[in-house]
Design an enzyme around this catalytic site. Structure first.
Site, mmCIF file in Angstrom:
data_model
loop_
_atom_site.group_PDB
_atom_site.id
_atom_site.type_symbol
_atom_site.label_atom_id
_atom_site.label_comp_id
_atom_site.label_asym_id
_atom_site.label_seq_id
_atom_site.Cartn_x
_atom_site.Cartn_y
_atom_site.Cartn_z
ATOM 1 N N GLU A 163 0.826 -1.209 0.000
ATOM 2 C CA GLU A 163 0.000 0.000 0.000
ATOM 3 C C GLU A 163 0.866 1.268 0.000
ATOM 4 O O GLU A 163 0.748 2.137 0.867
ATOM 5 C CB GLU A 163 -0.957 0.000 1.187
ATOM 6 C CG GLU A 163 -1.988 -1.101 1.117
ATOM 7 C CD GLU A 163 -3.017 -1.044 2.230
ATOM 8 O OE1 GLU A 163 -4.122 -1.598 2.057
ATOM 9 O OE2 GLU A 163 -2.723 -0.450 3.290
ATOM 10 N N GLU A 320 -6.399 -7.407 -1.136
ATOM 11 C CA GLU A 320 -6.970 -7.344 0.209
ATOM 12 C C GLU A 320 -8.416 -6.884 0.147
ATOM 13 O O GLU A 320 -8.753 -5.963 -0.594
ATOM 14 C CB GLU A 320 -6.225 -6.318 1.093
ATOM 15 C CG GLU A 320 -4.845 -6.691 1.546
ATOM 16 C CD GLU A 320 -4.277 -5.628 2.486
ATOM 17 O OE1 GLU A 320 -5.071 -4.908 3.146
ATOM 18 O OE2 GLU A 320 -3.048 -5.485 2.536
#
Length: 684
Positions: A163, A320
């Site tokens: 991320e 995710e």
């Protein structure tokens, strides 16, 4: 690419030969658990149908406990166990968060806010994207991992960092200042060109030397708007550059192992220009979490659709999402029965060839211990794990879908990061504008009509679409203006909105009247904006009730080919045009000058879509309550039909082989509340 990742494994979870199939798994963090738990993990993964996991994402401190100390023994064992279980590994480079010893020895790697505050260790991502010290240590770790596991049979992909930019996208440190100046030199070449682009004649800001330039740190008043915009561009590029250097090292050592990193296309995550990043990785990956609100699943669909647009319609990896509640929202609500499967399959509908969660086993300690997982605190004897295992069986049924592309819709909605950045800067007619929400409202309104739409970037070939909608396309360079004009002149139907076409790539106003770059194409001229105060609304004379908020425009029609589709009934501009459309040969260019919201747009859209003959592809009973998305390969079309409601919906008249879902007495699919059906049809 993704459907063949797992082909490197010798066998699947049940010993069957590997063939292209949908990947299924999670982030796996075995270092959080005693060794005896690992064997149970493998057993339960096989039971759930897991065939891929991401490992090592936050393991730097475990792998390298001190500058010259390395501990790979535990990771060697985990890799071997997973391979024996037929489970592939998306191995992370572990550079997401530096270990305590590194930030203690080198506090100069820590990010600095616009106000000059240091962001200290204790959370995650406490590193500067432009720090040469951090990069040296990060690449040392990457090299060690790549050399050690280059030939490990479990390795199917590399996962760069994690991320990127989630917590450190904007760093205002001295490292960042130096890198920003280098970036500006490359962009503008001369200081005079920069001064012109930044409009530094205003407020005595003219620079005479590059060293005078700083990031837009906390200032006495509004910082220069083009400086702010360029710093956003630079910050996205700085993270992209870090992605590249890790990727290049991995490709040098393991040229046959694909590389990805997980984007965060969701909600208000806007600092990273993912449309620009997509070409840097071998396949696109995304993280997404449902956001609470009236359009929560529409937002999920919108984000998944946008990821497909970024990936040019090719399959991508859902890295995710959550099985149930998260831990970081003000109130973290558990998912209802059926939500786990619906959320996952909605991503698959929009092109995901991999469905993965954060995380495999719910943590017993740490900041995310209340974040749901595939194996919750209550263990495998739980509704969540039973739903996880059921989804694993469904994904195996959908193996024929693996590798298929998203079928192009007839409507494209353009989403542009630079317009997002520029339209929401300070010192504008209103600070209430929400770029992403406006785009989402158009998307939801199309879903309410039963019409399919693709979310695409400004770089997409627009000729693929009969209708192109450009909500708040605020920044339009000259080249894009010409492309939109060409699109309309060649028969396309463009729909634009308020605050569009106002500035160029330097955030300079297109002079002569708004909407600047689109003024001639639309055949209108606006002398002054009319933003609305909170709570103020205006009425439009559309059929039914149509109420505008946020914005109005004082429109003058300048071309006789312009048709006024709606006028303002109330407000300062009562009697003036509110919605216009100019016919150009076989094409048209329409303009909507106020925020109508989802309900108001649903009433207007049939008129805007009519010239292109676009409408619903669903049976009558399903229009507005079912979302249709289509994937296809050379042989088949796969219709994903998602129930947007809590009611049962019959799909009478829909033909094809039912792969997932149930049929009614008439043999046609019937959608239970929140259910997803998948129907296969021959490709035509």
């Amino acid at each position: 690419m993704i459907s063949t990742l797992l082909s490197q494994l010798r066998h699947g979870p049940d010993g069957e030969p590997t063939t292209p199939r949908l990947a299924y798994g999670a982030d796996y963090n075995p270092e959080q658990w005693p060794r005896e738990v690992w064997d149970e993990d493998i057993r339960l993964m096989r039971e759930a149908g897991v065939n891929i996991v991401s490992v090592g994402i936050f393991s730097w401190a475990r792998i390298q406990p001190a500058r010259d100390a390395w501990d790979f023994g535990w990771l060697d064992e985990v890799m071997d166990l997973l391979h024996t279980g037929g489970i592939g590994v998306d191995l992370a480079t572990a550079t997401a968060s530096p270990p305590p010893w590194l930030s203690t020895e080198h506090p100069e790697i820590l990010p600095v806010t616009a106000a000059g505050e240091t962001l200290w260790p204790g959370g995650r991502q406490h590193w500067r994207p432009t720090s040469p010290v951090f990069r040296e240590h990060a690449l040392r770790l990457v090299r060690k991992l790549a050399e050690r596991y280059a030939d490990h049979p479990a390795l199917v992909a590399w996962h760069v960092s994690n991320e990127l930019g989630c917590h450190n996208v904007y760093d205002y440190s001295d490292d960042a200042a130096r890198a920003f100046r280098d970036w500006l030199r490359a962009r503008y070449t001369t200081i005079d060109t920069l001064n012109q682009a930044w409009g530094t004649a205003f407020w005595s800001q003219r620079y005479s030397d590059w060293e005078q330039i700083l990031p837009p740190r906390l200032a006495a008043s509004f910082p220069n708007p083009t400086q702010q915009l360029d710093f956003k561009r630079f910050s996205s590029d700085a993270l992209k550059d870090h992605l590249r250097v890790e990727r290049d090292l991995l490709r040098e050592i393991t040229p046959n192992v694909p590389v990805t990193t997980n984007f965060m296309v969701m909600g208000n995550t806007k600092g990273m220009n993912y449309a620009d990043w997509a070409a840097e990785i071998d396949f696109v990956s995304n993280d997404h979490y449902v956001l609470p609100g009236s359009q929560d699943r529409d937002e999920l669909s919108f984000s998944a659709n946008l990821v497909s647009g970024i990936s040019a319609g090719k399959p991508w990896f859902l890295m995710e999402h959550s099985t149930s509640a998260v831990n970081w929202q003000p109130v973290n609500v558990a998912k209802r029965p059926g939500d786990l499967a619906r959320d996952s399959l909605l991503h698959v509908a929009h092109g995901a060839d991999a469905v993965c969660y954060f995380q495999w086993r719910q943590s017993a300690a740490g900041a995310e211990k209340y974040h749901s997982a595939m194996v919750p605190h209550s263990g495998a004897d739980s509704e969540v794990f039973r739903a996880v295992a059921e989804l694993g069986r469904t994904l195996r049924t959908l193996a024929p879908v693996a590798g298929s592309d998203r079928e192009t819709a007839r409507v494209g909605i353009v989403f542009d990061w630079e317009s997002w950045w520029a339209s929401e800067q300070d010192s504008h007619p209103t600070d209430r504008l929400d770029y992403r929400q406006e785009a989402l409202d158009w998307y939801s309104a199309l879903l309410d009509l039963g019409a399919r739409a693709d979310i695409v970037t400004a770089q997409t070939a627009l000729d693929r679409y009969d209708v192109v909608i450009t909500p708040v396309l605020h920044m339009i360079p000259a080249a894009l203006s010409k492309e939109l004009t060409r699109y309309v002149e060649q028969g396309g139907h463009l729909v634009s909105t308020y605050f569009s076409g106002v500035v160029d790539e330097n955030d300079h106003i297109w002079l002569g009247g708004y909407p600047g770059a689109l003024r001639d194409l639309l055949g209108i001229r606006i002398e002054e904006f009319g933003p609305l105060l909170d709570g103020d609304t205006v009425e439009l004379d559309l059929d039914g009730t149509a109420t505008g908020s946020l914005w109005t425009d004082r429109i003058t029609v300048t071309d006789p080919e312009v048709e006024v589709l709606a006028h303002y009934r109330s407000g300062t501009y009562a009697g003036r045009p509110a919605v216009t459309r100019r016919t150009v040969g076989g094409g048209s260019a329409a303009y909507v000058s106020t925020r109508l919201g989802r309900a108001g747009l649903a009433g207007l859209l049939p008129e805007l879509l009519a010239p292109a003959g676009v409408g619903s592809e669903l049976p009558d009973a399903a229009r507005g309550v079912v979302e249709l998305t289509v994937r296809r390969n050379a042989d088949s079309r796969y219709l994903f039909l998602v129930n947007r409601t809590d009611e049962t919906v019959p799909l009478t008249g829909l033909s094809g082989e039912l792969l997932v879902g149930s049929a009614g007495e008439d043999g046609f699919p019937v959608l239970s509340p929140r259910e997803v059906a998948v129907v296969s049809q021959p490709a035509t």
